[in-house]
Scaffold this motif. Sequence first.
Motif, PDB file in Angstrom:
ATOM      1  N   PHE A 151     -45.210  51.620  66.118  1.00 36.86           N
ATOM      2  CA  PHE A 151     -45.061  51.231  64.729  1.00 36.86           C
ATOM      3  C   PHE A 151     -44.549  52.408  63.909  1.00 36.86           C
ATOM      4  O   PHE A 151     -45.007  53.532  64.082  1.00 36.86           O
ATOM      5  CB  PHE A 151     -46.413  50.806  64.142  1.00 36.86           C
ATOM      6  N   VAL A 152     -43.618  52.124  63.021  1.00 35.42           N
ATOM      7  CA  VAL A 152     -43.212  53.082  61.995  1.00 35.42           C
ATOM      8  C   VAL A 152     -43.910  52.610  60.735  1.00 35.42           C
ATOM      9  O   VAL A 152     -43.969  51.409  60.458  1.00 35.42           O
ATOM     10  CB  VAL A 152     -41.683  53.087  61.800  1.00 35.42           C
ATOM     11  N   TYR A 153     -44.479  53.549  59.998  1.00 33.08           N
ATOM     12  CA  TYR A 153     -45.246  53.148  58.829  1.00 33.08           C
ATOM     13  C   TYR A 153     -44.961  54.067  57.654  1.00 33.08           C
ATOM     14  O   TYR A 153     -44.541  55.201  57.819  1.00 33.08           O
ATOM     15  CB  TYR A 153     -46.752  53.148  59.149  1.00 33.08           C
ATOM     16  N   ILE A 154     -45.189  53.514  56.477  1.00 32.88           N
ATOM     17  CA  ILE A 154     -45.058  54.277  55.239  1.00 32.88           C
ATOM     18  C   ILE A 154     -46.384  54.163  54.495  1.00 32.88           C
ATOM     19  O   ILE A 154     -46.887  53.058  54.269  1.00 32.88           O
ATOM     20  CB  ILE A 154     -43.912  53.751  54.354  1.00 32.88           C
ATOM     21  N   LEU A 155     -46.927  55.316  54.134  1.00 36.22           N
ATOM     22  CA  LEU A 155     -48.160  55.376  53.363  1.00 36.22           C
ATOM     23  C   LEU A 155     -47.824  55.810  51.949  1.00 36.22           C
ATOM     24  O   LEU A 155     -46.856  56.533  51.727  1.00 36.22           O
ATOM     25  CB  LEU A 155     -49.128  56.391  53.973  1.00 36.22           C
ATOM     26  N   TYR A 156     -48.646  55.383  51.012  1.00 36.83           N
ATOM     27  CA  TYR A 156     -48.451  55.752  49.614  1.00 36.83           C
ATOM     28  C   TYR A 156     -49.771  56.210  49.023  1.00 36.83           C
ATOM     29  O   TYR A 156     -50.802  55.555  49.194  1.00 36.83           O
ATOM     30  CB  TYR A 156     -47.894  54.567  48.831  1.00 36.83           C
ATOM     31  N   SER A 157     -49.741  57.330  48.330  1.00 36.22           N
ATOM     32  CA  SER A 157     -50.912  57.848  47.633  1.00 36.22           C
ATOM     33  C   SER A 157     -50.761  57.522  46.150  1.00 36.22           C
ATOM     34  O   SER A 157     -49.915  58.102  45.471  1.00 36.22           O
ATOM     35  CB  SER A 157     -51.024  59.365  47.816  1.00 36.22           C
ATOM     36  N   LYS A 212     -52.813  67.563  58.569  1.00 39.12           N
ATOM     37  CA  LYS A 212     -52.683  68.705  57.666  1.00 39.12           C
ATOM     38  C   LYS A 212     -52.056  68.340  56.319  1.00 39.12           C
ATOM     39  O   LYS A 212     -52.588  68.684  55.267  1.00 39.12           O
ATOM     40  CB  LYS A 212     -51.867  69.803  58.352  1.00 39.12           C
ATOM     41  N   TYR A 213     -50.942  67.643  56.332  1.00 38.88           N
ATOM     42  CA  TYR A 213     -50.259  67.303  55.081  1.00 38.88           C
ATOM     43  C   TYR A 213     -51.018  66.231  54.307  1.00 38.88           C
ATOM     44  O   TYR A 213     -51.231  66.350  53.101  1.00 38.88           O
ATOM     45  CB  TYR A 213     -48.830  66.825  55.353  1.00 38.88           C
ATOM     46  N   THR A 214     -51.410  65.166  54.993  1.00 39.65           N
ATOM     47  CA  THR A 214     -51.947  64.007  54.276  1.00 39.65           C
ATOM     48  C   THR A 214     -53.355  64.194  53.736  1.00 39.65           C
ATOM     49  O   THR A 214     -53.743  63.489  52.807  1.00 39.65           O
ATOM     50  CB  THR A 214     -51.904  62.742  55.154  1.00 39.65           C
ATOM     51  N   LYS A 215     -54.109  65.139  54.254  1.00 36.01           N
ATOM     52  CA  LYS A 215     -55.488  65.275  53.774  1.00 36.01           C
ATOM     53  C   LYS A 215     -55.551  65.672  52.294  1.00 36.01           C
ATOM     54  O   LYS A 215     -56.494  65.329  51.599  1.00 36.01           O
ATOM     55  CB  LYS A 215     -56.293  66.237  54.640  1.00 36.01           C
ATOM     56  N   ARG A 216     -54.548  66.368  51.799  1.00 42.74           N
ATOM     57  CA  ARG A 216     -54.531  66.787  50.394  1.00 42.74           C
ATOM     58  C   ARG A 216     -54.329  65.631  49.415  1.00 42.74           C
ATOM     59  O   ARG A 216     -54.672  65.736  48.248  1.00 42.74           O
ATOM     60  CB  ARG A 216     -53.403  67.790  50.153  1.00 42.74           C
ATOM     61  N   TYR A 217     -53.726  64.541  49.890  1.00 45.86           N
ATOM     62  CA  TYR A 217     -53.310  63.475  48.989  1.00 45.86           C
ATOM     63  C   TYR A 217     -54.024  62.144  49.214  1.00 45.86           C
ATOM     64  O   TYR A 217     -53.595  61.118  48.704  1.00 45.86           O
ATOM     65  CB  TYR A 217     -51.795  63.266  49.101  1.00 45.86           C
ATOM     66  N   SER A 218     -55.109  62.137  49.955  1.00 43.45           N
ATOM     67  CA  SER A 218     -55.794  60.876  50.217  1.00 43.45           C
ATOM     68  C   SER A 218     -56.501  60.389  48.955  1.00 43.45           C
ATOM     69  O   SER A 218     -56.749  61.183  48.044  1.00 43.45           O
ATOM     70  CB  SER A 218     -56.752  61.026  51.386  1.00 43.45           C
ATOM     71  N   PRO A 219     -56.768  59.119  48.837  1.00 46.82           N
ATOM     72  CA  PRO A 219     -56.635  58.085  49.864  1.00 46.82           C
ATOM     73  C   PRO A 219     -55.197  57.555  49.962  1.00 46.82           C
ATOM     74  O   PRO A 219     -54.449  57.561  48.989  1.00 46.82           O
ATOM     75  CB  PRO A 219     -57.569  56.985  49.389  1.00 46.82           C
ATOM     76  N   TRP A 220     -54.865  57.096  51.154  1.00 43.58           N
ATOM     77  CA  TRP A 220     -53.549  56.541  51.441  1.00 43.58           C
ATOM     78  C   TRP A 220     -53.638  55.033  51.585  1.00 43.58           C
ATOM     79  O   TRP A 220     -54.624  54.503  52.074  1.00 43.58           O
ATOM     80  CB  TRP A 220     -52.982  57.134  52.728  1.00 43.58           C
ATOM     81  N   ARG A 221     -52.567  54.380  51.196  1.00 46.05           N
ATOM     82  CA  ARG A 221     -52.465  52.926  51.325  1.00 46.05           C
ATOM     83  C   ARG A 221     -51.236  52.614  52.167  1.00 46.05           C
ATOM     84  O   ARG A 221     -50.155  53.179  51.928  1.00 46.05           O
ATOM     85  CB  ARG A 221     -52.318  52.323  49.930  1.00 46.05           C
ATOM     86  N   LEU A 222     -51.385  51.744  53.135  1.00 42.53           N
ATOM     87  CA  LEU A 222     -50.261  51.320  53.956  1.00 42.53           C
ATOM     88  C   LEU A 222     -49.400  50.374  53.128  1.00 42.53           C
ATOM     89  O   LEU A 222     -49.890  49.343  52.662  1.00 42.53           O
ATOM     90  CB  LEU A 222     -50.758  50.621  55.223  1.00 42.53           C
ATOM     91  N   VAL A 223     -48.135  50.733  52.913  1.00 37.95           N
ATOM     92  CA  VAL A 223     -47.246  49.886  52.117  1.00 37.95           C
ATOM     93  C   VAL A 223     -46.135  49.257  52.953  1.00 37.95           C
ATOM     94  O   VAL A 223     -45.471  48.324  52.498  1.00 37.95           O
ATOM     95  CB  VAL A 223     -46.620  50.642  50.915  1.00 37.95           C
TER      96      VAL A 223
END
Length: 89
Positions: free
Chosen positions: A4-10, A37-48
């Motif tokens: 799966f390729v996915y896009i998350l949005y904060s 490493k990158y995503t922990k700073r900007y959570s929570p993430w939503r699958l869009v």
Amino acid sequence: MKYFVYILYSENYKKTYVGFTNNLERRLKEHNAGRSKYTKRYSPWRLVYSEEFQNEIEARLKEKYFKSAAGRRKIKKLLLNICPGSSAG
């Protein structure tokens, strides 16, 4: 095996993240648990957005496209439809 390729949005930070995986549910949990490493700073993430592929090569090519300038423009358009008022970067 499916990929799966996915896009998350904060929502909090107006950031996007593009990735690929063979287990979408597990990977989203990892992102929101701060295990990347990158995503922990900007959570929570939503699958869009997610797209399924039959092999890893096709998934990697689509991920590479989304990380290109043309792909980023497409993501912006997608986000405007999903999250009106977003200015994702």
